[in-house]
Motif scaffolding. Structure first.
Motif, PDB file in Angstrom:
ATOM      1  N   LEU A 128       0.828  -1.200   0.000  1.00  0.00           N
ATOM      2  CA  LEU A 128       0.000   0.000   0.000  1.00  0.00           C
ATOM      3  C   LEU A 128       0.864   1.253   0.000  1.00  0.00           C
ATOM      4  CD1 LEU A 128      -2.599  -1.113   2.695  1.00  0.00           C
ATOM      5  CD2 LEU A 128      -2.654  -1.519   0.226  1.00  0.00           C
ATOM      6  N   ILE A 129       0.385   2.309  -0.654  1.00  0.00           N
ATOM      7  CA  ILE A 129       1.131   3.561  -0.648  1.00  0.00           C
ATOM      8  C   ILE A 129       0.864   4.329   0.643  1.00  0.00           C
ATOM      9  CG2 ILE A 129       1.041   3.723  -3.170  1.00  0.00           C
ATOM     10  CD1 ILE A 129      -0.938   6.128  -2.683  1.00  0.00           C
ATOM     11  N   ASN A 130       1.870   5.047   1.091  1.00  0.00           N
ATOM     12  CA  ASN A 130       1.760   5.942   2.250  1.00  0.00           C
ATOM     13  C   ASN A 130       2.514   7.218   1.898  1.00  0.00           C
ATOM     14  OD1 ASN A 130       0.493   4.348   4.701  1.00  0.00           O
ATOM     15  ND2 ASN A 130       1.887   2.915   3.689  1.00  0.00           N
ATOM     16  N   LEU A 131       1.848   8.076   1.132  1.00  0.00           N
ATOM     17  CA  LEU A 131       2.480   9.259   0.557  1.00  0.00           C
ATOM     18  C   LEU A 131       1.875  10.544   1.117  1.00  0.00           C
ATOM     19  CD1 LEU A 131       2.543   8.142  -3.201  1.00  0.00           C
ATOM     20  CD2 LEU A 131       4.369   7.887  -1.504  1.00  0.00           C
ATOM     21  N   ILE A 132       2.574  11.644   0.877  1.00  0.00           N
ATOM     22  CA  ILE A 132       2.060  12.961   1.247  1.00  0.00           C
ATOM     23  C   ILE A 132       2.614  13.997   0.279  1.00  0.00           C
ATOM     24  CG2 ILE A 132       3.908  13.335   2.942  1.00  0.00           C
ATOM     25  CD1 ILE A 132       1.775  14.959   4.580  1.00  0.00           C
TER      26      ILE A 132
ATOM     27  N   LYS B 224       0.562  -1.030  -7.278  1.00  0.00           N
ATOM     28  CA  LYS B 224       0.275  -1.361  -8.675  1.00  0.00           C
ATOM     29  C   LYS B 224      -0.833  -0.470  -9.224  1.00  0.00           C
ATOM     30  CE  LYS B 224      -1.233  -5.079 -11.745  1.00  0.00           C
ATOM     31  NZ  LYS B 224      -1.610  -6.514 -11.852  1.00  0.00           N
ATOM     32  N   ASP B 225      -1.932  -0.353  -8.484  1.00  0.00           N
ATOM     33  CA  ASP B 225      -3.054   0.457  -8.956  1.00  0.00           C
ATOM     34  C   ASP B 225      -2.684   1.933  -9.039  1.00  0.00           C
ATOM     35  OD1 ASP B 225      -4.616  -1.784  -9.153  1.00  0.00           O
ATOM     36  OD2 ASP B 225      -5.659  -1.477  -7.261  1.00  0.00           O
TER      37      ASP B 225
ATOM     38  N   ALA C 139       1.010   6.786 -14.139  1.00  0.00           N
ATOM     39  CA  ALA C 139       1.694   6.705 -15.441  1.00  0.00           C
ATOM     40  C   ALA C 139       0.750   7.102 -16.565  1.00  0.00           C
ATOM     41  CB  ALA C 139       2.223   5.285 -15.649  1.00  0.00           C
ATOM     42  N   GLU C 140      -0.484   6.628 -16.485  1.00  0.00           N
ATOM     43  CA  GLU C 140      -1.469   6.963 -17.517  1.00  0.00           C
ATOM     44  C   GLU C 140      -1.729   8.460 -17.548  1.00  0.00           C
ATOM     45  OE1 GLU C 140      -4.795   4.592 -16.408  1.00  0.00           O
ATOM     46  OE2 GLU C 140      -3.994   2.743 -17.307  1.00  0.00           O
TER      47      GLU C 140
END
Length: 269
Positions: A185-189, A222-223, A229-230
């Motif tokens: 899972l991403i954990n971004l800010i 992945k999602d 990218a799209e």
């Protein structure tokens, strides 16, 4: 209320943070390791200082930098990837000798969620750190060092992966193949949210606290990176399926939920 604030480290996060604080009416001193950057900081209304932390001393006029400060924001990355086995702890200890001799009341230390290391599941500010990297281990020790100091009140903010102008993981993931962490899972800010969280801490006087700084949006890598990218017209990274146990953690931020009506949604815009 206007304050005199020092931003130690005017880099990717520190410079726009200092600029925002100036626009909010604060008197801001900013440090840089390059005097070539002085003119840029001056044009933003930031008083520039050449400060460099080493394991033996603090180079530059640190006494003048700290003079009259009410709040010191320490925003210096450990940089251990470049320095190998260098000690970030010793560099901060050198800084603290000067801070203890100043009249600073509050210190805000910019840390990282890397201090949680191998901890899985839902992670809150009450979760005990378990760092596995050299950088994470040193950051965890520095946090303890600062919080234990009775000379001033410290607040720690642990940011997740930083994204923003000219900084996004998709830029080096695009087109890559054979990636194995797609189910994590991403954990971004976003940079803007980092600044707003720091300003909230200053405005509300949330001292003596620890806050996670992660946006409450946690799709799989992945999602998320396929969509990013799209959006940019890049080749999507290719993740392979794995039989290994998937390492999943969701870092939750108390400050995001308390102040969610104020914070931005730039990570999903």
């Amino acid at each position: 209320m206007s304050k005199t604030i020092g931003v130690l480290g005017c880099g990717w996060l520190g410079q726009p943070l200092a600029q925002s604080l100036v626009l909010k009416g604060h008197q801001v001193k900013g440090s840089t390791t390059s005097t070539d950057k002085f003119k840029v900081l001056e044009n933003l209304g930031i008083s520039p200082y050449h400060i460099k932390l080493t394991e033996e001393k603090v180079e530059g006029n640190i006494t003048s930098f700290l003079q009259e400060l009410e709040v010191l924001i320490v925003n210096i990355p450990p940089g251990l990837r470049k320095t190998g086995n260098g000690s970030f702890i010793k560099r901060i200890e050198m800084l603290l000798r000067h801070v203890e001799d100043s009249k600073i009341d509050n210190v805000l230390f910019v840390s990282s969620t890397s201090v949680y290391g191998a901890v899985e599941g839902d992670i809150t500010e009450e979760t005990n750190p378990n760092p596995i990297t050299n950088s994470g281990k040193q950051l965890a020790q520095i946090e303890k060092l600062l919080l234990a100091n009775k000379r001033f009140d410290t607040t720690i903010i642990r940011f997740g992966g930083l994204i923003g102008p000219n900084r996004h993981p998709i830029n080096h993931l695009a087109g890559r193949t054979g990636l194995t962490n797609g189910c994590e899972l991403i954990n971004l800010i976003h940079l803007d949210d980092c600044i707003l969280m720091i300003e909230t801490i200053l405005n509300e006087a949330y001292w003596g606290s620890i806050f996670n700084g992660v946006y409450p949006y946690h799709p799989t890598k992945k999602d998320y990176y396929t969509r990013e990218a799209e959006k940019r017209g890049l080749d999507a990274p290719q993740f392979i399926k794995t039989e290994q146990t998937i390492f999943k953690k969701t870092i939750k931020s108390h400050l995001f939920y308390v102040k969610s009506h104020q914070l931005l949604t730039t990570i999903v815009s």
